[in-house]
Design a protein around this motif. Structure first.
Motif, PDB file in Angstrom:
ATOM      1  N   LYS A 248       0.828  -1.202   0.000  1.00 17.27           N
ATOM      2  CA  LYS A 248       0.000   0.000   0.000  1.00 17.27           C
ATOM      3  C   LYS A 248       0.866   1.259   0.000  1.00 17.27           C
ATOM      4  O   LYS A 248       1.816   1.384   0.761  1.00 17.27           O
ATOM      5  CB  LYS A 248      -0.906   0.007   1.238  1.00 17.27           C
ATOM      6  CG  LYS A 248      -1.853   1.198   1.297  1.00 17.27           C
ATOM      7  CD  LYS A 248      -2.693   1.173   2.563  1.00 17.27           C
ATOM      8  CE  LYS A 248      -3.570   2.425   2.644  1.00 17.27           C
ATOM      9  NZ  LYS A 248      -4.368   2.442   3.898  1.00 17.27           N
ATOM     10  N   ILE A 249       0.517   2.190  -0.890  1.00 16.49           N
ATOM     11  CA  ILE A 249       1.253   3.453  -0.976  1.00 16.49           C
ATOM     12  C   ILE A 249       0.702   4.416   0.069  1.00 16.49           C
ATOM     13  O   ILE A 249      -0.497   4.676   0.123  1.00 16.49           O
ATOM     14  CB  ILE A 249       1.122   4.080  -2.380  1.00 16.49           C
ATOM     15  CG1 ILE A 249       1.789   3.173  -3.419  1.00 16.49           C
ATOM     16  CG2 ILE A 249       1.762   5.471  -2.408  1.00 16.49           C
ATOM     17  CD1 ILE A 249       1.559   3.604  -4.853  1.00 16.49           C
ATOM     18  N   ASP A 250       1.586   4.937   0.898  1.00 20.06           N
ATOM     19  CA  ASP A 250       1.210   5.919   1.919  1.00 20.06           C
ATOM     20  C   ASP A 250       2.097   7.142   1.711  1.00 20.06           C
ATOM     21  O   ASP A 250       3.273   7.136   2.085  1.00 20.06           O
ATOM     22  CB  ASP A 250       1.409   5.325   3.318  1.00 20.06           C
ATOM     23  CG  ASP A 250       0.989   6.288   4.429  1.00 20.06           C
ATOM     24  OD1 ASP A 250       0.647   7.442   4.118  1.00 20.06           O
ATOM     25  OD2 ASP A 250       1.025   5.877   5.607  1.00 20.06           O
ATOM     26  N   MET A 251       1.544   8.192   1.115  1.00 21.46           N
ATOM     27  CA  MET A 251       2.351   9.372   0.778  1.00 21.46           C
ATOM     28  C   MET A 251       2.762  10.182   2.010  1.00 21.46           C
ATOM     29  O   MET A 251       3.576  11.099   1.899  1.00 21.46           O
ATOM     30  CB  MET A 251       1.604  10.259  -0.205  1.00 21.46           C
ATOM     31  CG  MET A 251       1.439   9.629  -1.589  1.00 21.46           C
ATOM     32  SD  MET A 251       2.999   9.054  -2.314  1.00 21.46           S
ATOM     33  CE  MET A 251       3.822  10.624  -2.631  1.00 21.46           C
ATOM     34  N   SER A 252       2.217   9.858   3.192  1.00 23.25           N
ATOM     35  CA  SER A 252       2.701  10.521   4.409  1.00 23.25           C
ATOM     36  C   SER A 252       4.120  10.067   4.737  1.00 23.25           C
ATOM     37  O   SER A 252       4.817  10.684   5.546  1.00 23.25           O
ATOM     38  CB  SER A 252       1.773  10.233   5.593  1.00 23.25           C
ATOM     39  OG  SER A 252       1.862   8.867   5.980  1.00 23.25           O
ATOM     40  N   LEU A 253       4.543   8.973   4.073  1.00 24.52           N
ATOM     41  CA  LEU A 253       5.901   8.460   4.263  1.00 24.52           C
ATOM     42  C   LEU A 253       6.919   9.179   3.372  1.00 24.52           C
ATOM     43  O   LEU A 253       8.109   8.885   3.425  1.00 24.52           O
ATOM     44  CB  LEU A 253       5.939   6.955   3.967  1.00 24.52           C
ATOM     45  CG  LEU A 253       5.276   6.052   5.008  1.00 24.52           C
ATOM     46  CD1 LEU A 253       5.099   4.649   4.455  1.00 24.52           C
ATOM     47  CD2 LEU A 253       6.089   6.014   6.287  1.00 24.52           C
ATOM     48  N   VAL A 254       6.445  10.095   2.528  1.00 22.48           N
ATOM     49  CA  VAL A 254       7.337  10.840   1.638  1.00 22.48           C
ATOM     50  C   VAL A 254       7.461  12.275   2.145  1.00 22.48           C
ATOM     51  O   VAL A 254       6.479  13.019   2.189  1.00 22.48           O
ATOM     52  CB  VAL A 254       6.813  10.836   0.185  1.00 22.48           C
ATOM     53  CG1 VAL A 254       7.753  11.628  -0.715  1.00 22.48           C
ATOM     54  CG2 VAL A 254       6.669   9.404  -0.327  1.00 22.48           C
ATOM     55  N   GLU A 255       8.661  12.657   2.556  1.00 25.24           N
ATOM     56  CA  GLU A 255       8.929  14.007   3.049  1.00 25.24           C
ATOM     57  C   GLU A 255      10.021  14.656   2.197  1.00 25.24           C
ATOM     58  O   GLU A 255      10.860  13.959   1.613  1.00 25.24           O
ATOM     59  CB  GLU A 255       9.382  13.971   4.517  1.00 25.24           C
ATOM     60  CG  GLU A 255       8.290  13.630   5.511  1.00 25.24           C
ATOM     61  CD  GLU A 255       7.267  14.751   5.678  1.00 25.24           C
ATOM     62  OE1 GLU A 255       7.603  15.911   5.346  1.00 25.24           O
ATOM     63  OE2 GLU A 255       6.146  14.472   6.123  1.00 25.24           O
ATOM     64  N   SER A 256      10.005  15.982   2.145  1.00 25.46           N
ATOM     65  CA  SER A 256      11.016  16.718   1.384  1.00 25.46           C
ATOM     66  C   SER A 256      11.860  17.590   2.306  1.00 25.46           C
ATOM     67  O   SER A 256      11.364  18.087   3.319  1.00 25.46           O
ATOM     68  CB  SER A 256      10.351  17.611   0.331  1.00 25.46           C
ATOM     69  OG  SER A 256       9.733  16.824  -0.657  1.00 25.46           O
ATOM     70  N   THR A 257      13.114  17.763   1.942  1.00 24.89           N
ATOM     71  CA  THR A 257      14.007  18.690   2.635  1.00 24.89           C
ATOM     72  C   THR A 257      14.635  19.604   1.605  1.00 24.89           C
ATOM     73  O   THR A 257      14.881  19.181   0.469  1.00 24.89           O
ATOM     74  CB  THR A 257      15.112  17.949   3.418  1.00 24.89           C
ATOM     75  OG1 THR A 257      16.108  18.894   3.836  1.00 24.89           O
ATOM     76  CG2 THR A 257      15.799  16.889   2.575  1.00 24.89           C
ATOM     77  N   ASP A 258      14.872  20.856   1.991  1.00 23.58           N
ATOM     78  CA  ASP A 258      15.577  21.765   1.062  1.00 23.58           C
ATOM     79  C   ASP A 258      17.085  21.595   1.188  1.00 23.58           C
ATOM     80  O   ASP A 258      17.861  22.388   0.666  1.00 23.58           O
ATOM     81  CB  ASP A 258      15.151  23.216   1.292  1.00 23.58           C
ATOM     82  CG  ASP A 258      15.601  23.770   2.649  1.00 23.58           C
ATOM     83  OD1 ASP A 258      16.371  23.091   3.374  1.00 23.58           O
ATOM     84  OD2 ASP A 258      15.184  24.885   2.997  1.00 23.58           O
ATOM     85  N   LEU A 259      17.490  20.547   1.891  1.00 25.21           N
ATOM     86  CA  LEU A 259      18.888  20.135   2.081  1.00 25.21           C
ATOM     87  C   LEU A 259      19.610  20.915   3.180  1.00 25.21           C
ATOM     88  O   LEU A 259      20.765  20.615   3.486  1.00 25.21           O
ATOM     89  CB  LEU A 259      19.689  20.211   0.778  1.00 25.21           C
ATOM     90  CG  LEU A 259      19.104  19.417  -0.404  1.00 25.21           C
ATOM     91  CD1 LEU A 259      20.001  19.549  -1.628  1.00 25.21           C
ATOM     92  CD2 LEU A 259      18.905  17.962  -0.042  1.00 25.21           C
ATOM     93  N   SER A 260      18.939  21.907   3.787  1.00 25.79           N
ATOM     94  CA  SER A 260      19.539  22.590   4.931  1.00 25.79           C
ATOM     95  C   SER A 260      19.374  21.695   6.159  1.00 25.79           C
ATOM     96  O   SER A 260      18.430  20.903   6.233  1.00 25.79           O
ATOM     97  CB  SER A 260      18.865  23.938   5.178  1.00 25.79           C
ATOM     98  OG  SER A 260      17.523  23.743   5.618  1.00 25.79           O
ATOM     99  N   PRO A 261      20.274  21.782   7.147  1.00 28.37           N
ATOM    100  CA  PRO A 261      20.166  20.945   8.352  1.00 28.37           C
ATOM    101  C   PRO A 261      18.818  21.120   9.064  1.00 28.37           C
ATOM    102  O   PRO A 261      18.242  20.144   9.564  1.00 28.37           O
ATOM    103  CB  PRO A 261      21.327  21.434   9.225  1.00 28.37           C
ATOM    104  CG  PRO A 261      22.314  22.000   8.261  1.00 28.37           C
ATOM    105  CD  PRO A 261      21.500  22.607   7.154  1.00 28.37           C
ATOM    106  N   GLU A 262      18.318  22.368   9.086  1.00 30.40           N
ATOM    107  CA  GLU A 262      17.049  22.635   9.781  1.00 30.40           C
ATOM    108  C   GLU A 262      15.886  21.950   9.072  1.00 30.40           C
ATOM    109  O   GLU A 262      15.027  21.333   9.711  1.00 30.40           O
ATOM    110  CB  GLU A 262      16.790  24.144   9.844  1.00 30.40           C
ATOM    111  CG  GLU A 262      17.839  24.948  10.589  1.00 30.40           C
ATOM    112  CD  GLU A 262      19.102  25.217   9.794  1.00 30.40           C
ATOM    113  OE1 GLU A 262      20.129  25.602  10.394  1.00 30.40           O
ATOM    114  OE2 GLU A 262      19.079  25.023   8.555  1.00 30.40           O
ATOM    115  N   SER A 263      15.852  22.051   7.758  1.00 27.62           N
ATOM    116  CA  SER A 263      14.776  21.437   6.984  1.00 27.62           C
ATOM    117  C   SER A 263      14.834  19.915   7.075  1.00 27.62           C
ATOM    118  O   SER A 263      13.802  19.250   7.202  1.00 27.62           O
ATOM    119  CB  SER A 263      14.862  21.880   5.524  1.00 27.62           C
ATOM    120  OG  SER A 263      13.861  21.278   4.746  1.00 27.62           O
TER     121      SER A 263
END
Length: 341
Positions: free
Chosen positions: A216-231
């Motif tokens: 089952k695909i759960d898109m809550s498992l996909v997160e993005s970062t802008d590559l900064s440590p904080e993000s």
């Protein structure tokens, strides 16, 4: 006031040797019509006087500076420093010099560097895009100056450009299948900025592999970062707060994976027992770490850089623009760093 030192000219060499200016010029360029003795006399005097070729005059005559511009996000990342080595090795063999500019992932800085390199009359450019780059007009503007561009690693989603990149689709499939075979079903993706082509490829491949394996695909498992440590920290925290949380996470690169590992340990999660991290890049330092990602996809940055340079030099040496665009995908390998799970 001290007398200004003037650089010696071809005319001065010709006068001292009592030969014509054209003979000196041909001798300095190793022309076959000039005898060996004359060549040696001219070269010896040129060395004694400290003669240097007029680069501007050569440019206007040959329409070449034998200079390649390279624009990339940051030299701090070992991936890009290895790619530079590949570019420089190929350039040096072909008697080209390399000038490097860092965009620091800022598209405005990227534009400034491109303009500066154009004004310096580089013969061609090799570019890895900033994470902010969505529009490619500043590259299109180079066409009227006949400055070819080859993109590598971070490439645009255009078909009519030259590009060299890691085969993200096959590499991600390999990584996900590896995790699924180990029994993981709840797999998270720590992606990069949505604008990046590789982020879109990673997400789409994730969906395809999940469907293929009837997970089952759960898109809550996909997160993005802008590559900064904080993000990255915010994305990791959000992902690991899910209930149930993922048992494995695919991170955009080793640095993001290491941030994820750090946060998991703060939550007292057992690495490679409660949570497993895999990533891309395979930076050498991971082999010295106590807690490396379980596995990393080797993306062969040196090969990416050298391949991009070879394509660029062929383009620069071709008098007529090519209508066939190079789209080279570099196959990667999954390198295992940890044992057991």
């Amino acid at each position: 006031m001290a007398e200004e030192h003037k650089l010696p000219t071809i005319k001065e060499i010709a006068k001292r040797l009592n030969i014509s200016v054209s003979t000196v010029s041909r001798a300095l360029h190793d022309h076959p019509s000039i005898g060996l003795r004359t060549k040696m006399r001219v070269q010896q005097l040129a060395d004694e006087l400290g003669y240097e070729p007029n680069k501007i005059a050569i440019f206007f005559k040959q329409r070449k500076t034998f200079a390649i511009g390279v624009v990339l996000p940051s030299l701090i990342e070992e991936f890009f420093s290895k790619a530079i080595s590949g570019i420089e090795d190929v350039a040096r063999k072909n008697k080209y010099h390399v000038f490097i500019g860092q965009s620091h992932d800022n598209v405005e800085v990227e534009k400034e560097i491109i303009t500066a390199m154009k004004d310096q009359h580089v013969d061609g450019l090799i570019v890895s895009l900033s994470k902010q780059t969505k529009n490619y007009d500043h590259f299109r503007a180079l066409e009227k100056y006949n400055i070819p561009v080859v993109f590598f690693d971070r490439v645009p989603s255009l078909s009519n450009v030259h590009k060299v990149a890691f085969d993200m689709v096959n590499g991600t499939k390999q990584m996900l299948e590896f995790l699924i075979k180990k029994g993981h079903r709840r797999i998270g993706i720590l992606n990069g900025p949505e604008e990046m082509v590789s982020s879109k490829e990673r997400t789409e491949t994730y969906k395809q592999v999940m469907i293929k394996n009837r997970i089952k695909i759960d898109m809550s498992l996909v997160e993005s970062t802008d590559l900064s440590p904080e993000s990255t920290a915010a994305a990791v925290e959000k992902m690991l707060a899910l209930k149930p949380r993922p048992t494995a996470v695919v991170a955009i690169n080793d640095y993001v994976a290491l941030d994820g590992i750090r946060h998991a340990k703060k939550l007292n999660l057992r690495l490679n027992k409660d949570i497993t991290f895999v990533s891309y890049a395979n930076i050498p330092i991971t082999s010295f770490l106590q807690d490396p990602p379980f596995a990393s996809a080797e993306q062969y940055p040196y090969k990416q850089g050298s391949t991009a340079a070879e394509i660029l030099i062929n383009l620069m040496n071709n008098s007529s623009p090519s209508e066939n665009f190079h789209n080279v995908l570099i196959n990667g390998d999954l390198v295992i760093h940890a044992t057991g799970e």
